[in-house]
Design a protein around this motif. Structure first.
Motif, PDB file in Angstrom:
ATOM      1  N   MET A   1       3.551  22.550  48.413  1.00 50.46           N
ATOM      2  CA  MET A   1       4.309  23.527  47.984  1.00 50.46           C
ATOM      3  C   MET A   1       5.561  23.330  48.781  1.00 50.46           C
ATOM      4  O   MET A   1       6.884  23.177  48.091  1.00 50.46           O
ATOM      5  N   LEU A   2       5.490  23.140  49.922  1.00 48.64           N
ATOM      6  CA  LEU A   2       6.640  23.278  50.751  1.00 48.64           C
ATOM      7  C   LEU A   2       7.358  21.635  50.648  1.00 48.64           C
ATOM      8  O   LEU A   2       8.516  21.645  50.930  1.00 48.64           O
ATOM      9  N   ALA A   3       6.569  20.859  50.276  1.00 43.21           N
ATOM     10  CA  ALA A   3       7.078  19.091  50.357  1.00 43.21           C
ATOM     11  C   ALA A   3       7.949  19.248  49.310  1.00 43.21           C
ATOM     12  O   ALA A   3       8.859  18.392  49.483  1.00 43.21           O
ATOM     13  N   ARG A   4       7.848  20.060  48.234  1.00 43.30           N
ATOM     14  CA  ARG A   4       8.845  20.082  47.112  1.00 43.30           C
ATOM     15  C   ARG A   4      10.146  20.598  47.516  1.00 43.30           C
ATOM     16  O   ARG A   4      11.220  20.017  46.902  1.00 43.30           O
ATOM     17  N   VAL A   5      10.305  21.608  48.462  1.00 41.93           N
ATOM     18  CA  VAL A   5      11.474  22.149  48.925  1.00 41.93           C
ATOM     19  C   VAL A   5      12.147  20.993  49.685  1.00 41.93           C
ATOM     20  O   VAL A   5      13.372  20.820  49.597  1.00 41.93           O
ATOM     21  N   MET A   6      11.223  20.466  50.477  1.00 43.85           N
ATOM     22  CA  MET A   6      11.750  19.236  51.568  1.00 43.85           C
ATOM     23  C   MET A   6      12.204  18.112  50.858  1.00 43.85           C
ATOM     24  O   MET A   6      13.561  17.638  51.139  1.00 43.85           O
ATOM     25  N   LEU A   7      11.704  17.760  49.783  1.00 44.15           N
ATOM     26  CA  LEU A   7      12.095  16.599  49.167  1.00 44.15           C
ATOM     27  C   LEU A   7      13.610  17.214  48.413  1.00 44.15           C
ATOM     28  O   LEU A   7      14.520  16.184  48.279  1.00 44.15           O
ATOM     29  N   SER A   8      13.618  18.292  47.602  1.00 43.84           N
ATOM     30  CA  SER A   8      14.937  18.733  46.883  1.00 43.84           C
ATOM     31  C   SER A   8      16.008  18.658  47.854  1.00 43.84           C
ATOM     32  O   SER A   8      17.025  18.370  47.412  1.00 43.84           O
ATOM     33  N   GLU A   9      15.521  19.002  49.073  1.00 41.10           N
ATOM     34  CA  GLU A   9      16.734  19.098  50.410  1.00 41.10           C
ATOM     35  C   GLU A   9      17.090  17.810  50.629  1.00 41.10           C
ATOM     36  O   GLU A   9      18.493  17.612  50.653  1.00 41.10           O
ATOM     37  N   GLN A  10      16.357  16.980  50.599  1.00 37.12           N
ATOM     38  CA  GLN A  10      16.717  15.579  50.914  1.00 37.12           C
ATOM     39  C   GLN A  10      17.270  15.061  49.802  1.00 37.12           C
ATOM     40  O   GLN A  10      18.260  14.036  50.097  1.00 37.12           O
ATOM     41  N   LEU A  11      17.118  15.178  48.706  1.00 37.52           N
ATOM     42  CA  LEU A  11      18.004  14.613  47.616  1.00 37.52           C
ATOM     43  C   LEU A  11      19.192  15.224  47.493  1.00 37.52           C
ATOM     44  O   LEU A  11      20.213  14.314  47.184  1.00 37.52           O
ATOM     45  N   TYR A  12      19.455  16.312  47.666  1.00 35.38           N
ATOM     46  CA  TYR A  12      20.821  17.013  47.717  1.00 35.38           C
ATOM     47  C   TYR A  12      21.724  16.536  48.828  1.00 35.38           C
ATOM     48  O   TYR A  12      22.556  15.775  48.915  1.00 35.38           O
ATOM     49  N   ARG A  13      20.753  16.159  50.187  1.00 37.28           N
ATOM     50  CA  ARG A  13      21.411  15.536  51.343  1.00 37.28           C
ATOM     51  C   ARG A  13      21.839  14.038  51.052  1.00 37.28           C
ATOM     52  O   ARG A  13      22.798  13.513  51.366  1.00 37.28           O
ATOM     53  N   ALA A  14      21.003  13.539  50.155  1.00 35.27           N
ATOM     54  CA  ALA A  14      21.198  11.856  49.741  1.00 35.27           C
ATOM     55  C   ALA A  14      22.599  11.932  49.061  1.00 35.27           C
ATOM     56  O   ALA A  14      23.224  10.953  49.208  1.00 35.27           O
ATOM     57  N   ALA A  15      22.612  12.733  48.000  1.00 35.06           N
ATOM     58  CA  ALA A  15      23.999  12.691  47.246  1.00 35.06           C
ATOM     59  C   ALA A  15      25.309  13.152  47.869  1.00 35.06           C
ATOM     60  O   ALA A  15      26.097  12.440  47.915  1.00 35.06           O
TER      61      ALA A  15
END
Length: 158
Positions: free
Chosen positions: A133-147
């Protein structure tokens, strides 16, 4: 054509702090990624209600991965990469003209080997194991960081 992003995950994320963080980062990514040809993000959550294990989860996950999508499995055996490297990997798939990118997050036991084997890439958030469940949050943050990295915005600092 934008690169649509899909988060395909086992289990349903209920209301709470993790859900609020996930929604916040996905909203930020959708806003910042649009101008870069990235997004929107769609969350696909599947549940193994019959407790069939990893193989059942793999079947359910395969059913929500768009046909022809680049598949990136989040897996502890995957590649550990810095945020700029992740950003450029995503941008590379966009630049190749791919239309869909699916990040796959397994259940408590991980991703079935058959689904992991068909992944185009495998990504790890480090040697520690994180709750799915936390991996989703970490991935979403990294997607935003990538953008943000791709846009040259100041969010990411080295």
């Amino acid at each position: 054509m934008p690169l649509r992003v899909h988060i395909c995950a086992v289990g349903r994320l209920r209301a709470g702090p993790e859900r609020m963080l996930l929604d916040d980062y996905l909203t930020r990514f959708d806003r910042s990624g649009r101008a870069l040809g990235l997004g929107p993000v769609k969350l696909h959550e599947v549940e193994d209600k019959k407790n069939g294990g990893m193989s059942t989860e793999a079947t359910l996950l395969s059913g929500v991965i768009p046909k022809g999508a680049v598949v990136c499995a989040l897996d502890e055996r995957g590649k550990v990469m810095a945020s700029p490297e992740f950003a450029h990997m995503v941008a590379g798939w966009r630049d190749e003209g791919r239309s869909d990118l699916a990040f796959v997050i397994g259940g408590a036991d991980g991703i079935d080997p058959s689904l992991r084997a068909r992944a185009d890439a495998k990504l790890s958030f480090g040697k520690m194991v994180w709750p799915h469940m936390l991996a989703r949050v970490m991935l979403s943050e990294q997607l935003y960081r990538a953008a943000s990295i791709l846009a040259g915005a100041p969010y990411h600092r080295v």
